[in-house]
Design an enzyme around this catalytic site. Structure first.
Site, PDB file in Angstrom:
ATOM      1  N   HIS A 434      22.007   2.928  -3.680  1.00 12.32           N
ATOM      2  CA  HIS A 434      22.702   3.421  -4.864  1.00 12.32           C
ATOM      3  C   HIS A 434      22.113   2.822  -6.145  1.00 12.32           C
ATOM      4  O   HIS A 434      21.854   3.532  -7.121  1.00 12.32           O
ATOM      5  CB  HIS A 434      24.195   3.095  -4.767  1.00 12.32           C
ATOM      6  N   CYS A 765     -20.432   1.429 -10.077  1.00  8.87           N
ATOM      7  CA  CYS A 765     -19.047   0.956  -9.959  1.00  8.87           C
ATOM      8  C   CYS A 765     -18.876  -0.437 -10.550  1.00  8.87           C
ATOM      9  O   CYS A 765     -17.893  -1.109 -10.285  1.00  8.87           O
ATOM     10  CB  CYS A 765     -18.582   0.987  -8.499  1.00  8.87           C
TER      11      CYS A 765
END
Length: 812
Positions: A434, A765
């Site tokens: 909840h 990279c």
């Protein structure tokens, strides 16, 4: 069709069966019951099982009020209400609920309910079938108006008297404090909202398990994943945050192609389970789960995949009905008697469903400090604030707007103060409890499942709540500075040069996928090994030879649920790789094989028994030289198995492989042969194998390397180090380390030229193009295919490259 107690032609019915209801009946039976009818009527033919039942209509509720002359009394009690005066709200709500529960059920309505219940008993071939009695307000579960659990649900209800009383309690729950407050805040008139009650055959999940499921990632809004939470017993424990459930991610696109893409399986604590309290006063009760059961997953792989397929079917059906993408929030249960799975509920997911991600916000800490407590992060924000510990609902009057709410768990009664909170921290609960659901709707960061938050955090503490560091949320002592970067994604074109990303953390992959990109040029195994696996692969292969000690104890504990210890390594590594590859699917994701140095491998659990001590690990036993060497060959086989599982079991054929530190052509051939021996054959099922270009020999012999590899990724960090002879870890000679040095640039220019001549892919990279715009310009001019960058510079570099290409190619 089930029998109906009255003729629809004569008057509006008080009771409708599920097969008489569809989504168009929301005004009549509310969102929950309309959705149940929609699934029962239209999706049963597609294999989705929904327990049968019936619903009382809004007309029945209004008839009940009218016959008992309650409307005027309720209006009077709500007149002049200030929903923020909590004591006054409680008093008025209590009086209205008592009025409803103490009023008799009108005979005409009672007869229809009892007749319908008798038919349900007849269908089940039982004298008195157990039913779930669920509220369904007619303004509930609509987009933009769906807080979790506004009205009540009653489980394990048996017998007509109990049923009638439970229906009246549902009617009364339309006037709980939270429901009154919710309607006031949402602008709904109290008298215009009616209540339908669903009466549905109970699934005996108290003898098995149940849970919730989303057809979208609840944190990032990533559309291609199903998230399933599961725990033993009835499902209320998950929603209420009483247990930390098992958590599973399944990838939708390849699932529907027939693959088995369970991207992640996370074992929850599952400390308690909600079961029938036979003969007791409370109908249901929580009991401890035996330790041996807690250590097992509550669902089998087959059941996980079945539920995920149902989620896809439900989502597709509702998307067609609404004429737009409609992700779904669902409840399911497994019957412990029959072993069957059932769908209990489905409603549109209200946080991400209609949200466009044209503007991204990135929160980043700019400092650090002592971490007071950790848990599961909900949302991606960072806030500063003052702690207020509230241990029970009776104390909520103490809470001031703008404070950080710290509590055991929340339920719908807490919503009035949750709306005022700057952040929420709970001891219990998973990412679908909840507290998590409501905090997402409110846009408030939350950290759930901290276990000891209410003990560690004290009233008045000034803290920083950070949900911006991946899956683990942290509460820091004091105000840690942070920044917010906003990125507008509208109308950003794609440059000719591909802009890819360097990604190591699987937990960030779904979020990062929203950045404009052309895939992942470098997916690092090292992060996954350090944070997910943590155990040296050779320690798992040769576990019996390990000496007794802490490392061996840790391995036993971590691998306890796996049939073979090596299965742990394969599963965790494949999950980590799979999460990244799924996030960017179907774009290329280039996975670099493990590139630890010996001193870094030794830091893994059990690693010291298998790693030599080297004087200079940077240029020692690392990369390709390990993979075919008897010292690591069996460990490399596990790496191959993990990649093969991610490709062939998960269906993620967008995964390519990159080999680091290939010193000679002959070494490259040996690694390719070793991979083929382990089921990864170059060219088979589209498998491409690349190599890092990070050693001068790679450049000098580029033509020869082109004969055995599909392409290169330039590792500018190591290449600079070895071209200039500078240890990049040494601060003494750091000033000499510069990727822009002419010697380095000539090497890079040479290998790009060779790759182009041989029609092989080539990218970079390293960090240089991010750090130095002039270096990026140099690479683009040389004709490099792609730049793979860290996520924080992707947008900036993309814009720079677009401007650069515009100037370079404006005549094209």
């Amino acid at each position: 069709m089930n029998p109906t107690p009255n003729s629809l032609k004569d008057k509006k019915p008080f009771v409708l069966w599920f097969d008489q209801i569809s989504l168009k009946d929301i005004p009549l039976v509310g969102g929950k019951n309309a959705s149940l009818g929609e699934m029962y009527s239209h999706l049963s033919s597609k294999g989705i099982k929904v327990p049968n039942g019936f619903a009382t209509t809004a007309e029945a509720y209004r008839f009940f009020l009218s016959e008992n002359r309650l409307e005027e009394e309720i209006k009077e009690l709500l007149s002049g209400l200030d929903p923020h005066d909590l004591e006054n709200l409680r008093d008025r709500g209590r009086k209205i609920r008592a009025l409803i529960i103490d009023s008799p059920m009108p005979k005409e309505l009672e007869n229809e309910i009892i007749n319908a219940y008798a038919n349900l008993n007849k269908e089940a071939k039982q004298q008195a079938v157990d039913v779930a009695v669920r509220s369904s307000a007619t303004a509930e579960d609509l987009p933009g108006a769906s807080f979790a659990g506004q009205q009540e649900t009653y489980l394990n209800v048996r017998g007509k008297d109990n049923l009638l009383h439970s229906i009246k309690k549902c009617f009364a729950s339309l006037f709980t404090d939270r429901a009154i407050s919710y309607r006031s805040d949402m602008g709904f008139e109290h008298t215009k909202v009616a209540l339908s009650v669903g009466v549905q055959r109970m699934v005996r999940s108290d003898l098995a398990c149940s849970g919730v499921m989303f057809s979208i990632d609840t944190e990032s809004g990533f559309r291609n994943a199903v998230l399933i939470n599961s725990s033993y017993g009835l499902g209320e424990n998950i929603v209420q945050g009483i247990v930390n459930p098992d958590e599973f991610y399944v990838f939708k696109p390849t699932l529907m192609q027939g693959f088995q893409p369970i991207l992640q399986k996370r074992l929850g604590g599952k400390e308690m389970k909600l079961v029938y309290d036979i003969g007791g006063e409370k109908i249901v009760k929580n009991v401890p789960v035996p330790p041996e059961e807690r250590k097992k997953f509550s669902l089998s792989d087959e059941e996980i995949l079945t539920l995920a397929k149902w989620a896809c079917i439900v989502e597709e059906h509702y998307s067609q009905l609404h004429g737009r993408f409609t992700p779904m929030d669902m409840e399911w249960a497994k019957d412990g008697l029959s072993g069957e799975l059932f769908m209990l509920q489905a409603r549109p997911e209200t946080v991400h469903g209609g949200k466009a991600r044209n503007v991204l916000e990135f929160y980043r800490l700019k400092g650090t400090g002592p971490v007071l407590i950790e848990g599961r992060s909900v949302g991606e924000k960072i806030v500063h604030g003052k702690i207020k510990v509230i241990k029970s609902i009776q104390q909520i009057d103490r809470f001031e707007p703008g404070e950080i709410l710290v509590t055991e768990k929340t339920d719908p009664d807490w919503e009035p103060i949750m709306k005022k909170a700057k952040a929420i921290v709970t001891n219990r609960g998973g990412r679908t409890c909840h507290a998590a659901i409501v905090s997402r709707e409110l846009g408030v960061p939350a950290i759930v499942g901290t276990e000891r938050g209410t003990e560690v955090l004290k009233d008045g503490m000034i803290v920083t709540v950070s949900c911006a560091e991946g899956e683990v949320g942290k509460v820091y002592n004091g105000e840690i500075p942070f920044e917010i970067e906003k990125v507008n994604l509208e109308n950003i074109p794609r440059p000719r040069t591909k802009i890819m990303m360097n990604v190591g953390n699987p937990e960030e992959a779904f979020d990062l996928s929203f950045l404009p990109n052309d895939g992942v040029g470098l997916a690092r195994e090292e992060f996954i090994l350090t944070n997910y696996v943590r155990i040296h692969p050779m320690a798992l292969v040769h576990f019996d030879q390990l000496k007794e000690g802490e490392d061996k104890k840790k391995i036993i504990e971590m691998t306890e649920i796996y049939p073979r210890k090596t299965d742990f390594f394969v599963e965790k590594l494949s999950e980590g790789i799979g999460m990244i590859a799924a996030a960017f699917y179907p774009k290329d994701v280039i996975v670099r094989l493990s590139d630890f140095k010996t001193n870094e491998y030794a830091n893994l659990i059990g690693g010291q028994d298998f790693e030599p001590i080297e004087r200079n690990p940077m240029i020692g036993f690392r990369g390709a030289s390990r993979y075919y060497n008897p010292r690591y060959q069996e460990g490399f086989a596990l790496e191959c198995q993990a990649i093969r599982k991610a490709r062939e079991t998960f269906g993620l054929f967008n995964i390519k492989i990159m080999i680091p530190v290939v010193r000679t052509v002959e070494e490259g051939k040996k690694v390719i042969a070793e991979m083929e021996k382990n089921g990864l054959k170059k060219g088979e099922k589209g498998l491409e194998i690349y190599m890092m270009c990070e050693i001068p020999s790679n450049v000098i012999l580029a033509e020869e390397f082109c004969e055995i590899f599909d392409g290169f990724s330039i590792g500018s960090n190591d290449l600079t180090q070895l071209v200039l002879g500078v240890d990049r870890d040494s601060e003494i000679v750091a000033s000499l380390y510069d990727e822009r040095n002419e010697a380095v640039k000539r090497m890079i220019s040479s290998v790009i030229k060779t790759a182009k001549q041989k029609q092989k892919k080539i990218g970079i990279c390293g960090e240089a193009p991010s750090n130095y715009p002039e270096f990026a310009e140099f690479l683009v001019k040389e004709g490099i295919d792609s730049l793979s960058l860290s996520a924080d510079v992707v947008i900036k570099t993309t814009l720079n490259i677009l401007e650069l290409e515009k100037n370079l190619f404006q005549s094209s």
